[in-house]
Design an enzyme around this catalytic site. Structure first.
Site, mmCIF file in Angstrom:
data_model
loop_
_atom_site.group_PDB
_atom_site.id
_atom_site.type_symbol
_atom_site.label_atom_id
_atom_site.label_comp_id
_atom_site.label_asym_id
_atom_site.label_seq_id
_atom_site.Cartn_x
_atom_site.Cartn_y
_atom_site.Cartn_z
ATOM 1 N N LYS A 89 0.858 -1.181 0.000
ATOM 2 C CA LYS A 89 0.000 0.000 0.000
ATOM 3 C C LYS A 89 0.891 1.226 0.000
ATOM 4 C CE LYS A 89 -4.535 0.600 0.388
ATOM 5 N NZ LYS A 89 -5.494 -0.455 -0.007
HETATM 6 N N1 GLU Z 1 -7.123 0.095 -3.106
HETATM 7 C C1 GLU Z 1 -7.928 -1.030 -3.455
HETATM 8 C C2 GLU Z 1 -7.986 -1.996 -2.291
HETATM 9 O O1 GLU Z 1 -7.818 -1.631 -1.158
HETATM 10 C C3 GLU Z 1 -7.523 -1.661 -4.779
HETATM 11 C C4 GLU Z 1 -6.136 -2.220 -4.825
HETATM 12 C C5 GLU Z 1 -5.702 -2.670 -6.197
HETATM 13 O O2 GLU Z 1 -6.513 -2.670 -7.112
HETATM 14 O O3 GLU Z 1 -4.528 -3.031 -6.307
HETATM 15 O O4 GLU Z 1 -8.274 -3.159 -2.459
#
Ligand code: GLU
Length: 424
Positions: free
Chosen positions: A113
């Site tokens: 993240k």
């Molecule tokens: N931010 C989104 C999540 O928390 C999508 C992550 C992604 O598509 O890599 O799942």
């Protein structure tokens, strides 16, 4: 017995919450001591200073992070959050959850993240572009289509992903769409990605309503958060025939027992930027929204909103966690004891987004693109499989649904780590 020797780097309530979830799940499946700490703690992180020239000529330095929790099961995968309250501890917790989420869905990814401490609504479009590009520039050696693949999260969108991909491409000297997902279609984005997270949340809700034999026509829904996930969840559930009786954003909520026209609310937000003063119903607070009598409560905003203070007062039949980490561990305990609410846990409930991100990455690597129907059909196959395995695990071990999902996600990562050895 081995014990990790770790600093206070990630110390925060939300990281502690993710660690506690891990410990509980590891105990429940008797995960061997030797594999625990290296499955639990993030592999590595990068913190960067981001100087940005403002429109008035001054310079502001922002702080940005990327935490790669796990790289053992594939490239790391996860979104980038722009929010004024972002901390590296929060990003680490979100990265952990991405590991379990990808693993549970059977995607060939680890978890990561990113985040920048910024309120994006306070920047002009030019400043936002400079900040997004500067972040990617600092991350060029840390990300990559086979190392770590970025995506949108709270406060970021398609346009930002487009700028980031372009910055990366300019550095490596050729277009590289697979380094970022959630891009505009014109830059290799996938059909269906924009609505995927909300469509997935709505699909799970529909499936659990079927299990409970509650018709969609008799279903009322309260959605907290009206960003990409909340609005797409509301739209999809309304299209299925459910009645959306409450929506909200950080400025407050709207309640209308006769049903809110979500398309109208979206059009209003496009123009006014916030839900405040939308005339589709009575104003309510976010706290009131969570405690409304409804069939489905969908927290689709930030972490830790369902707590020991309100868990006993919820009046819904289903909680659909569109957000990551919306329910504290203390609230989980209360909900487990109550036993009258079906909780669809975050790492399963909102996994539609990363599943279609995976499809986007695959399409980019092959330079071969699918229709929206193909994307949605393949998405639902993966979601059905995740639900089936979670329900099986839940029944077999008499776990809560969250514990079932976590033990499956964590167990698979730990197994891969054990098979590979100490380095990855
Ligand atoms: N931010 C989104 C999540 O928390 C999508 C992550 C992604 O598509 O890599 O799942």
């Amino acid at each position: 017995m081995s014990k990790a020797i770790v600093s206070t780097l990630y110390d925060s309530d939300v990281f502690k919450m993710a660690c506690r979830q891990f410990d509980k799940a590891a105990d429940a499946i008797n995960l061997p001591e030797g594999i625990r700490d290296r499955t639990k703690y993030p592999r590595r992180c990068l913190a960067v200073a981001l100087p940005v020239k403002r429109d008035d000529g001054s310079i502001t330095v922002f702080e940005g992070y990327r935490v790669q929790h796990n790289l053992s099961t594939g490239p790391a995968k996860g979104g980038i959050r722009f929010h004024q309250n972002v901390t590296i501890g929060e990003v680490a917790a979100l990265a952990m959850w991405m590991s379990w989420k990808c693993s549970l869905a059977g995607l060939p990814y680890g978890g990561a993240k990113g985040g920048i401490v910024v309120d994006p609504s306070k920047l002009t479009l030019t400043e936002l572009e400079h900040l997004s590009r500067r972040y990617m520039q600092e991350m060029v050696n840390f990300l990559g289509p086979h190392t770590d693949v970025a995506a949108p999260d709270v406060g970021t969108n398609e346009r930002i992903m487009g700028w980031m991909m372009d910055t990366y491409a300019n550095h490596v000297g050729h277009i590289e769409p697979a380094v970022v997902t959630g891009k505009p279609i014109s830059l290799g984005g996938s059909q269906g990605r924009k609505e995927a997270t909300g469509a997935g949340v709505a699909y799970f809700v529909k499936k659990y309503l079927e299990d409970l034999k509650i018709p969609l026509g008799k279903t009322t829904v309260a959605v907290q958060g009206f960003g990409n996930v909340g609005s797409e969840t509301a739209l999809a559930l309304q299209a299925y025939g459910a009645k959306i009786i409450a929506i909200s954003d950080y400025t407050g909520g709207i309640y209308n027992p006769k049903g809110i026209n979500i398309k109208k609310a979206l059009a209003y937000v496009q123009y006014a930027k916030v839900l405040k003063d939308f005339d589709g119903g009575e104003p309510i607070t976010n706290e009131q929204l969570l405690e409304l009598k409804c069939t489905v409560l969908a927290p689709c905003a930030l972490e830790r909103v369902i707590t020991d203070q309100n868990a006993g007062k919820l009046k819904c039949r289903i909680i659909a966690e569109g957000a990551n980490g919306p329910t504290t561990n203390a609230a989980d305990k209360i909900l487990d004891a109550r036993g009258d609410i079906e909780l669809i846990p975050d790492i399963m409930c909102n996994s539609g987004g990363v599943v279609v991100s995976y499809f986007e990455w695959l399409q980019n690597l092959q330079s071969y693109y699918w229709s929206r129907d193909e994307v949605m059909e393949k998405l639902y196959v993966i979601l059905d499989r995740a639900k089936e395995s979670v329900e099986y695990q839940k029944r077999k071990f008499k776990f809560s649904r969250r514990l079932a999902a976590l033990t499956l996600g964590i167990g698979r990562v730990a197994e891969a780590k054990a098979a590979r050895g100490l380095f990855p």
